[in-house]
Write an enzyme that holds these catalytic residues in place. Sequence first.
Site, mmCIF file in Angstrom:
data_model
loop_
_atom_site.group_PDB
_atom_site.id
_atom_site.type_symbol
_atom_site.label_atom_id
_atom_site.label_comp_id
_atom_site.label_asym_id
_atom_site.label_seq_id
_atom_site.Cartn_x
_atom_site.Cartn_y
_atom_site.Cartn_z
ATOM 1 N N GLU A 252 0.888 -1.176 0.000
ATOM 2 C CA GLU A 252 0.000 0.000 0.000
ATOM 3 C C GLU A 252 0.917 1.214 0.000
ATOM 4 O O GLU A 252 1.532 1.532 1.010
ATOM 5 C CB GLU A 252 -0.883 0.000 1.255
ATOM 6 C CG GLU A 252 -1.813 -1.198 1.385
ATOM 7 C CD GLU A 252 -2.995 -1.149 0.438
ATOM 8 O OE1 GLU A 252 -3.113 -0.196 -0.362
ATOM 9 O OE2 GLU A 252 -3.810 -2.093 0.479
ATOM 10 N N CYS A 286 -2.740 9.269 2.965
ATOM 11 C CA CYS A 286 -2.433 8.904 1.575
ATOM 12 C C CYS A 286 -3.624 9.093 0.633
ATOM 13 O O CYS A 286 -3.452 9.150 -0.571
ATOM 14 C CB CYS A 286 -1.965 7.451 1.532
ATOM 15 S SG CYS A 286 -3.138 6.354 2.343
HETATM 16 P P1 NAD Z 1 8.459 5.076 4.438
HETATM 17 O O1 NAD Z 1 8.323 4.335 3.171
HETATM 18 O O2 NAD Z 1 9.596 6.010 4.601
HETATM 19 O O3 NAD Z 1 8.553 4.058 5.685
HETATM 20 C C1 NAD Z 1 7.565 3.086 5.914
HETATM 21 C C2 NAD Z 1 8.143 1.939 6.725
HETATM 22 O O4 NAD Z 1 9.133 1.254 5.955
HETATM 23 C C3 NAD Z 1 8.845 2.355 8.020
HETATM 24 O O5 NAD Z 1 8.533 1.413 9.025
HETATM 25 C C4 NAD Z 1 10.310 2.279 7.632
HETATM 26 O O6 NAD Z 1 11.182 2.109 8.738
HETATM 27 C C5 NAD Z 1 10.314 1.067 6.727
HETATM 28 N N1 NAD Z 1 11.449 0.956 5.792
HETATM 29 C C6 NAD Z 1 12.177 1.954 5.236
HETATM 30 N N2 NAD Z 1 13.123 1.428 4.424
HETATM 31 C C7 NAD Z 1 12.973 0.089 4.460
HETATM 32 C C8 NAD Z 1 13.632 -1.001 3.820
HETATM 33 N N3 NAD Z 1 14.626 -0.800 2.968
HETATM 34 N N4 NAD Z 1 13.218 -2.265 4.070
HETATM 35 C C9 NAD Z 1 12.185 -2.484 4.920
HETATM 36 N N5 NAD Z 1 11.527 -1.488 5.566
HETATM 37 C C10 NAD Z 1 11.902 -0.225 5.332
HETATM 38 O O7 NAD Z 1 7.064 5.832 4.652
HETATM 39 P P2 NAD Z 1 6.659 6.903 5.743
HETATM 40 O O8 NAD Z 1 7.417 8.169 5.486
HETATM 41 O O9 NAD Z 1 6.698 6.298 7.092
HETATM 42 O O10 NAD Z 1 5.106 7.136 5.386
HETATM 43 C C11 NAD Z 1 4.652 7.994 4.403
HETATM 44 C C12 NAD Z 1 4.322 7.250 3.120
HETATM 45 O O11 NAD Z 1 3.390 6.206 3.389
HETATM 46 C C13 NAD Z 1 3.636 8.130 2.091
HETATM 47 O O12 NAD Z 1 4.197 7.889 0.834
HETATM 48 C C14 NAD Z 1 2.180 7.674 2.118
HETATM 49 O O13 NAD Z 1 1.463 7.875 0.932
HETATM 50 C C15 NAD Z 1 2.346 6.227 2.413
HETATM 51 N N6 NAD Z 1 1.115 5.671 2.973
HETATM 52 C C16 NAD Z 1 0.350 4.881 2.171
HETATM 53 C C17 NAD Z 1 -0.842 4.364 2.651
HETATM 54 C C18 NAD Z 1 -1.713 3.469 1.798
HETATM 55 O O14 NAD Z 1 -2.629 2.861 2.331
HETATM 56 N N7 NAD Z 1 -1.479 3.371 0.513
HETATM 57 C C19 NAD Z 1 -1.251 4.640 3.971
HETATM 58 C C20 NAD Z 1 -0.441 5.450 4.756
HETATM 59 C C21 NAD Z 1 0.745 5.963 4.254
#
Ligand code: NAD
Length: 479
Positions: A252, A286
């Site tokens: 997502e 999002c």
């Molecule tokens: P992010 O992608 O920076 O981080 C999300 C998670 O991934 C965190 O727990 C982070 O520690 C982990 N992560 C980072 N690098 C990783 C790797 N290489 N391997 C495994 N895990 C890793 O996102 P964010 O800044 O926390 O959140 C904002 C983003 O989330 C926005 O782009 C937003 O649109 C999206 N979002 C999407 C939805 C949806 O339902 N589509 C819902 C909420 C947020």
Amino acid sequence: MLVGGELVAGGAGSYDIVNPATEAVVGQAPEAAVTQVEAAAAAAAEAFPAWSRTRPEERAALLDRAADLLRERMDELIPLVQAETGATLRVAKTMQVPTCIERFRRYARGALEPTTIPLPPSEMPTTALASGGIMGAIAVRQPVGVVACITPYNFPIVNMAGKIGPALAMGNTVVVKPAPQDPLAVTVFGEVLREAGFPPGVVNVVTGSGAEAGQALVSSPHVDMVSFTGSTPVGRAIGEVAGRDMKRLLLELGGKGAGIVFDDADLPTAIATISSVWAFHSGQICTAPTRVIAQRGVYDQVVAGLQQAAGRMKVGDPLAPDTVVGPLISEVQRDRVEALVRAGIEQGGELAAGGTRPELDHGFYVAPTLIVGCKPDNAAVQQEFFGPVVVVVAVDDEDEAVAVANSTEFGLYDYVFSADTARAMRVAKQLRTGNVGINTAQRNHEAPFGGFKMSGVGRDGGSFGLHAYSELQSIVWPG
Ligand code: NAD
């Protein structure tokens, strides 16, 4: 952290969690050592065979018990999640905690949904291999195995409940890794799940960075599926790693919601709906319609309405009951949003509201910002802000509206505002997006939720979400 049924400290130490409104340290989060992540995944793998054979009623009772315990600890969880996310009190009270309880309840019922699908018999011809005849068949939903649940910072426990609820209901075991910015409530969550009586190893919680704990989890040979919510670049990187071992994926990812406002729309409804999501959790959502596509006949009224709405949004202390817009999660996120606002203006957009930091002594705030007169290829129209910024593009007609709406790499949630139901439905079906709201930003939680294009793979929501955590197995017999 919760590893194999034991509450443990972080093997790599701990780090400060900062309140985004006050910039004060509100707690310490454990930093998992890579060996602890691996131990958590191994514990989940060991627990899987027995857990996958538990009766659905038992799984449902444990999920319900977890919901009861979360309700009992609401008074503790609301201020905690509020302090670490910077959410306004209204958002923390109505969304951050109660929604998480509802998700557990929903998937307690989900555990009882049928997992066997009867199939019509089919007649097979005699071949060199077999004597033909009628073949009966069923399809059975089987759990996938160990699911790594990795979540973003905006709604830490809600996002987590939306993953572990259906994963456990379906008979999987899980290892949870929340976002590093605000994992404190998720660690309480781990305590609650342990107290609820889930057997050791069925639920594990590890905290830490994406680069260390997150990567270790995705790469673990014990993990069969990665359920990830977060940004598109990280989702893509996870997909590459998971793909090598054929791990199942639910992604997502980012969004850049279009809000198409046609000439015949009820403008007060359109403006109020867009504004409500614009301000909600400071735009860190999002599904927000942050890319308003207004037909020229109403363009000026839409801009004026949004400008007035921005002026009415009180920015400041999230604990004040009348605050609408609180801080962003971090300094890094505020700087990112401000840089994209500057790019939007350099590329021809005009600032119609905000664009400056509110005058506050502390906190990572961005005032509600409106950029108008944007061309569709403007960076502010194409890229995700994840902050309180709305851009407006003018279009002539339906075809152009659809083309502009479909012009980004994202396809998560779009909106159509029109008094003509047939037109709204026609346009909705042309949008390359997983979800469309017609004259509303309310969701139906039984509807499949997920993205087209770079907004993700797979679907959450209701029974669709439950099925996302299953493998389909066919069983065929003669007669
Ligand atoms: P992010 O992608 O920076 O981080 C999300 C998670 O991934 C965190 O727990 C982070 O520690 C982990 N992560 C980072 N690098 C990783 C790797 N290489 N391997 C495994 N895990 C890793 O996102 P964010 O800044 O926390 O959140 C904002 C983003 O989330 C926005 O782009 C937003 O649109 C999206 N979002 C999407 C939805 C949806 O339902 N589509 C819902 C909420 C947020």
